[in-house]
Design a protein around this motif. Structure first.
Motif, PDB file in Angstrom:
ATOM      1  N   VAL A   1       0.832  -1.212   0.000  1.00  0.00           N
ATOM      2  CA  VAL A   1       0.000   0.000   0.000  1.00  0.00           C
ATOM      3  C   VAL A   1       0.865   1.261   0.000  1.00  0.00           C
ATOM      4  O   VAL A   1       1.719   1.435   0.870  1.00  0.00           O
ATOM      5  CB  VAL A   1      -0.932   0.011   1.245  1.00  0.00           C
TER       6      VAL A   1
ATOM      7  N   SER B   1       0.992   5.349   0.341  1.00  0.00           N
ATOM      8  CA  SER B   1       0.159   6.424   0.913  1.00  0.00           C
ATOM      9  C   SER B   1       0.753   7.780   0.597  1.00  0.00           C
ATOM     10  O   SER B   1       1.970   7.960   0.644  1.00  0.00           O
ATOM     11  CB  SER B   1       0.090   6.350   2.436  1.00  0.00           C
TER      12      SER B   1
ATOM     13  N   ARG C   1      -4.584   6.324   0.048  1.00  0.00           N
ATOM     14  CA  ARG C   1      -3.815   5.072  -0.050  1.00  0.00           C
ATOM     15  C   ARG C   1      -4.263   4.279  -1.246  1.00  0.00           C
ATOM     16  O   ARG C   1      -5.459   4.159  -1.505  1.00  0.00           O
ATOM     17  CB  ARG C   1      -4.057   4.201   1.183  1.00  0.00           C
TER      18      ARG C   1
ATOM     19  N   GLN D   1      -3.681   0.466  -3.213  1.00  0.00           N
ATOM     20  CA  GLN D   1      -3.143  -0.891  -3.132  1.00  0.00           C
ATOM     21  C   GLN D   1      -2.428  -1.210  -4.451  1.00  0.00           C
ATOM     22  O   GLN D   1      -2.991  -0.976  -5.522  1.00  0.00           O
ATOM     23  CB  GLN D   1      -4.337  -1.833  -2.913  1.00  0.00           C
TER      24      GLN D   1
END
Ligand code: S3P
Length: 430
Positions: free
Chosen positions: A183, A185, A215, A217
């Motif tokens: 992830v 951010s 965020r 993925q």
């Protein structure tokens, strides 16, 4: 069209549509190139900047077909881009260069991306820093200027706090995050336009926002989409401004993007006394869209500063050009970013407003433009410094001036709005 004469007008009225939003068009095209299958994008921006993006994407192996304002992009999936045989050319477009830098950082090949003389003067360190932290190798000219040579890598996710409020930097990191394991951010202390986040969600990425953090993925499967781009509010603003310059004006602009992270200009003009109403507001692919109606009112003017600046950044030239038509004048503060746009917009605004007889104080991070008491503007020769928004802002200011104005190098408006002068000419009355 090396130069354009703008004659003063009595009023402006009628209805129009503006080209598709430039920021959204770039993002839809890039994500379509990374998606699996054929995406169809309608009302795609006519801007030269968005053509630069399409050109780069086809050099990277996406199939791009353009018919009027419809664009079909056949993507080959997240891992499907190929090394371009030639250097990529972002033209005048900062968004093309900075967002593509994010995508190129995640490739298994190296790429060179360059731009015109203006783009070669704009700071790239701001994307190089986070993308290098993620594992890409980026070489640039001394000081962090294009051309950039980007050697992609298997990227690592990071948490990155934006040192400058910039949607382009945020987007570069989020797009690189698609190629990272885990992830990624981005924390933005000041909220900037969120088109990348909305578009990523549309194409099927997992993206969420919590407070100031966004965020994404890594390694999603992106699916091709059928999308329509709303009209560009940053282009519509020049017609709103024209209606605020010329008495008895009445304009309706249909199907304009009203994303709340972009529409601060409407609140600001409203707070200065503009009569603006929004009609048929709806949501399309996560973006708000609606019609904007504006009626002429004398503006009070005022001070623009603080966090609002980031959400108004592209509209500041039009707002500053309205300064001499307001009661109290317009003052812009905390906007040093304007100096690193397509031109040094603070210097260009000050110089050209003065040429038209306005009283202007230029400051490191903004300017103060005196209002009506400083006298009426007169026609002049305008030097837009190759900057589309300068050319259009001064075409608007010229409508209310005494005598004709000549805009040099006027075709630079095509960077965002190829039909701008013809549309303006169709709507004004003399
Ligand atoms: C844009 C972001 C802004 C804006 C530019 C388009 C985008 O730039 O000025 O015209 O599409 O993300 P910054 O990110 O440099 O503020």
């Amino acid at each position: 069209m090396p130069k354009q004469i703008i004659r003063p007008a009595r009023t402006i009225s009628g209805s129009l549509e503006v080209p598709g939003d430039k920021s959204i068009s770039h993002r839809y095209a890039m994500l379509a190139a990374l998606a699996e299958g054929v995406s169809e994008i309608s009302h795609f921006s006519a801007a030269a900047d968005c053509r630069s993006t399409l050109d780069c994407l086809s050099r990277l192996g996406a199939k791009v077909e353009i018919k009027d304002s419809r664009v079909r992009v056949t993507g080959a999936g997240l891992a499907g881009l190929r090394k371009s045989r030639r250097s990529l050319d972002a033209g005048n477009s900062g968004t093309t260069m900075r967002l593509l830098a994010g995508i190129l950082s995640g490739q298994e090949f190296s790429s060179t991306i360059d731009g015109d003389a203006s783009l070669r003067r704009r700071p790239m360190r701001r994307v190089m820093d986070p993308l290098t932290k993620m594992g890409a190798r980026i070489e640039a000219r001394e000081g962090g200027y294009a051309p950039l040579k980007i050697t992609g890598a298997r990227l690592a996710p990071i948490e990155y706090t934006l040192p400058v409020p910039s949607a382009q930097v945020k987007s570069a990191v989020l797009l690189a995050g698609l190629f990272a394991d885990g992830v990624t951010s981005v924390i933005e202390p000041v909220r900037t336009r969120d088109h990348t986040e909305l578009a990523l969600a549309e194409f099927g990425a997992r993206i969420d926002r919590e407070g100031r953090a966004v965020r994404v993925q890594g390694r999603p499967r992106l699916a091709a989409r059928k999308l329509e781009v709303p009209g560009d509010l940053s282009s519509a603003v020049f017609f709103l401004a024209a209606a605020l310059v010329l008495p008895e004006s009445n304009i309706v602009i249909h199907n304009v993007g009203l994303n709340p992270t972009r529409s601060a200009v409407l609140d600001v003009l409203g707070s200065m006394g503009a009569a603006i109403s929004l009609v048929s507001v709806r949501s399309a692919h996560g973006e708000l869209v609606g019609d904007i109606a504006v009626r002429h009112e004398l503006l009070r003017g005022g001070i623009l500063e603080g966090d609002a600046i980031a959400q108004l950044i592209d509209e500041l030239p039009a707002i500053a050009a309205l300064g001499p038509y307001t009661e109290q004048g317009i003052e812009i503060r905390n906007a040093a970013e304007l100096r690193v746009k397509e031109s040094d917009r603070i210097a260009a605004l000050a110089e050209n407003l003065r040429r038209m007889g306005a009283k202007v104080e230029e400051r490191p991070d903004g300017l103060r433009v005196e209002g009506r008491s400083a006298g009426r503007l007169h026609g002049a020769e305008i030097e837009p410094r190759g900057d589309h928004r300068m050319a259009m802002a001064f075409a608007v200011a010229a409508l209310g001036a005494e005598g004709d104005t000549l805009i040099r190098d006027a075709e630079c408006a095509a960077v965002s709005y190829p039909d701008f002068y013809a549309t303006l000419e169709r709507l004004v009355e003399r």
